[in-house]
Design a protein around this motif. Sequence first.
Motif, PDB file in Angstrom:
ATOM      1  N   PHE A   1       0.830  -1.206   0.000  1.00  0.00           N
ATOM      2  CA  PHE A   1       0.000   0.000   0.000  1.00  0.00           C
ATOM      3  C   PHE A   1       0.867   1.260   0.000  1.00  0.00           C
ATOM      4  O   PHE A   1       0.591   2.228  -0.722  1.00  0.00           O
ATOM      5  N   ALA A   2       1.921   1.253   0.810  1.00  0.00           N
ATOM      6  CA  ALA A   2       2.792   2.425   0.930  1.00  0.00           C
ATOM      7  C   ALA A   2       3.550   2.714  -0.358  1.00  0.00           C
ATOM      8  O   ALA A   2       3.961   3.853  -0.593  1.00  0.00           O
ATOM      9  N   ILE A   3       3.731   1.713  -1.201  1.00  0.00           N
ATOM     10  CA  ILE A   3       4.424   1.920  -2.476  1.00  0.00           C
ATOM     11  C   ILE A   3       3.441   2.312  -3.577  1.00  0.00           C
ATOM     12  O   ILE A   3       3.716   3.199  -4.387  1.00  0.00           O
ATOM     13  N   VAL A   4       2.279   1.677  -3.577  1.00  0.00           N
ATOM     14  CA  VAL A   4       1.304   1.921  -4.645  1.00  0.00           C
ATOM     15  C   VAL A   4       0.750   3.343  -4.592  1.00  0.00           C
ATOM     16  O   VAL A   4       0.607   4.007  -5.626  1.00  0.00           O
ATOM     17  N   ILE A   5       0.433   3.844  -3.400  1.00  0.00           N
ATOM     18  CA  ILE A   5      -0.187   5.171  -3.281  1.00  0.00           C
ATOM     19  C   ILE A   5       0.693   6.278  -3.870  1.00  0.00           C
ATOM     20  O   ILE A   5       0.232   7.059  -4.715  1.00  0.00           O
ATOM     21  N   PRO A   6       1.961   6.401  -3.479  1.00  0.00           N
ATOM     22  CA  PRO A   6       2.767   7.481  -4.070  1.00  0.00           C
ATOM     23  C   PRO A   6       3.035   7.296  -5.561  1.00  0.00           C
ATOM     24  O   PRO A   6       3.211   8.288  -6.280  1.00  0.00           O
ATOM     25  N   LEU A   7       3.038   6.060  -6.055  1.00  0.00           N
ATOM     26  CA  LEU A   7       3.228   5.842  -7.486  1.00  0.00           C
ATOM     27  C   LEU A   7       1.957   6.146  -8.277  1.00  0.00           C
ATOM     28  O   LEU A   7       2.026   6.483  -9.460  1.00  0.00           O
ATOM     29  N   ALA A   8       0.792   6.030  -7.621  1.00  0.00           N
ATOM     30  CA  ALA A   8      -0.473   6.295  -8.312  1.00  0.00           C
ATOM     31  C   ALA A   8      -0.807   7.783  -8.344  1.00  0.00           C
ATOM     32  O   ALA A   8      -1.409   8.273  -9.308  1.00  0.00           O
ATOM     33  N   TYR A   9      -0.430   8.510  -7.309  1.00  0.00           N
ATOM     34  CA  TYR A   9      -0.831   9.911  -7.203  1.00  0.00           C
ATOM     35  C   TYR A   9      -0.369  10.795  -8.362  1.00  0.00           C
ATOM     36  O   TYR A   9      -1.112  11.696  -8.786  1.00  0.00           O
ATOM     37  N   PRO A  10       0.834  10.621  -8.912  1.00  0.00           N
ATOM     38  CA  PRO A  10       1.232  11.479 -10.034  1.00  0.00           C
ATOM     39  C   PRO A  10       0.302  11.376 -11.235  1.00  0.00           C
ATOM     40  O   PRO A  10       0.270  12.282 -12.072  1.00  0.00           O
TER      41      PRO A  10
END
Length: 718
Positions: free
Chosen positions: A314-323
Amino acid sequence: MSKQDAQAIVDALGGPGNITNLTHCATRLRFELADASGVDKDTVESIPVVLGGVPQGGNRYQVVIGGGVQDVYNDIMALPGMGAGDTRTADDIKAAARAQGPRGNNAWLDSLFEYLSDSFRPILGALLGASLFITFMSLMATLKVIPAWNDPTAPPLSPTWTFVNLCWQCVLVFLPLMIAYNASKKVGADPWVGFAIMAVLMLPGFTGMMDKATDHKVFGFDVHTITAFGLPLTINDYSSQVFPPLLMAAVLGVLYKYLKKIIPENVHLVFVPFLAMLIMIPLTAFLIGPIGVYAGAGLGDLLKTINDFSPFIFAIVIPLAYPFMVPLGLHWPINAIMLLNIQTLGYDFIQGPMGAWNFACFGATAGVLLLSWRQRDRQMRQTATGALAAGLLGGISEPSLYGIHLRFRRIYPRMLIGCFVGGLIIGIGGGVKTHAFVFTSLLTIPAFDNMFLYMFAVLAAFFTAMILVVLSGFRTPEEQAAFEAERDATEAAEAADQAAATGATVALEDSVDPDYVSHGGGAAGGAATAVATAGAATALAERDSAGAAAPADHQTPVRGPATEIGSPLDGVVMPLESTPDPAFAGGKMGGGVAIDPTGNTVYAPANATVVAAQPTGHAFGLVLDGGIELLIHIGIDTVQMGGDGFDVHVEAGQKVKAGTPLVTFDRAKIEKAGYSVVTPVVVMNTKKFLSVTPVFQGPAPAGTPIIAVESKPFTPKD
């Protein structure tokens, strides 16, 4: 911001007559245009106050300004034909918007995200202020100045600190009322009616009925109901809720338009609000409100399930999805879920990983800022400075995203690596929580738990993205070459204006360097001498001749003098259109010629001041005595060689005579590196002259006249 900038924005969008509507959000001006097909993005982005231009679906266009958007909006609305000076009625504006027809295949999606954005946008300032109060309280608790204000088992706060705590609760508790007002206004309903409908569900008398409610379990949710009008009425705590007011306003907008159609206009003021409230208050209390609560809770539970299953993923997916979510507006529903998590769970688990994205975004902007200082890019330096300040101090990413990152495709991959690094650190550390909704800026770091893990993660994201952008650059080689050519031209023009203002001159009798006269043999040397003196001697002769022929009253415009410029190097002279670079070939940098070198040394073609001498040796800007601004660009994209193969002989600010060597270059190295050696020679201030005309094509030694520059007509004075 100046009125000139406001006027330039309006002009770039086709003038007041092409603008059917204008609103603004926290960082952007939102235009609806009659016809967006003629808007040139480069023209919009060349305006100093503009961070970026963003075409939208249909005829909508957004102009990114940054934190000063309100001032820009006010200046635009004060222009003739805009705002107070606009003679169109509201119905005229709506009719013009309807006349545009469908806004594209995804118009409904655009409208949805615009609805969400405009419902939150006006209260971002209040939310940002509240987040700083929360951060202050968190910092005081961390320093053991006060008990943990967010822990129900901790000792109560003193009256003083209780009052400070209320300074942020006033925003989040009454957030549904603020959203109801904005959302109702967005859909064309009376915003105070929407406010009043939502206020019923937040009255102490409504929430107090929970003491008499019966508890149920429905799809895993705790449901509290009482019987009213023979129907089950769900009692919820609606403070901090965002989905119920959004759903309520959407229905209210449709109802309001219908009521206005069926009720006579002369009684609209009385019966439209009354009937809207009569219908919407029970509808919201019995149906829309509970649906909003449980829909939001369902989305929150889904994300919580994913986070509980693997906080690391979850901690990796969220910052990669936000851009990719932010440009589409998909982050607004996630913000709503964050608020709901805090209201229902007492904490949120999304904001921490989101911070990794934000700081990677700000780090990429910092890298652009460093490069813009190094490359003397004043416009980008201004853009990046404002965007970085908005990010680090306010946690707002839009100025960086729209003003910089979406304009230069090299940035995104570097930024994503920063997102990954920050998310990876948070994931390894087991995740980060916050007990209140805050904007992820430098100032709000103390609001996160675990603070040190979060701080390490976001700083790692920041510096990773920054370093990668600095090392690789944010422009492609083609974009960099075009930028440098334009920058050199601008600097040369400014230096020329400064030289003209100070009256800088070079004596004619010292005009020719003897080495230049002799380097090419008798014929070449003679041509060099003729060209070096033509700019002054010919001008004086033609001016005297023209003056003698003029009538006694001296009012007839006289044809200006002509000056010939010699070739700065041995080579084959070709039309400028032959240059393998669109900026030069299209004449955007000015008129002139292209030269395929046969020699390896570039000389000053006349007496001049060197106003730009690139350390890489690939380009030189000269201001010739008399004011002609000349750019000599050795090869195309040769800046990428970093000076390898170039031996520079002069420096910026140096005065040179005709024939002074400027640079010696190695043609073989340039060609081996894969770059063209074709050398554009252009007059950068072409628009100041009547004509800039090539006068020679073919093989020519240095000094051969290749360009004729004719001054504009002037009127002799007594």
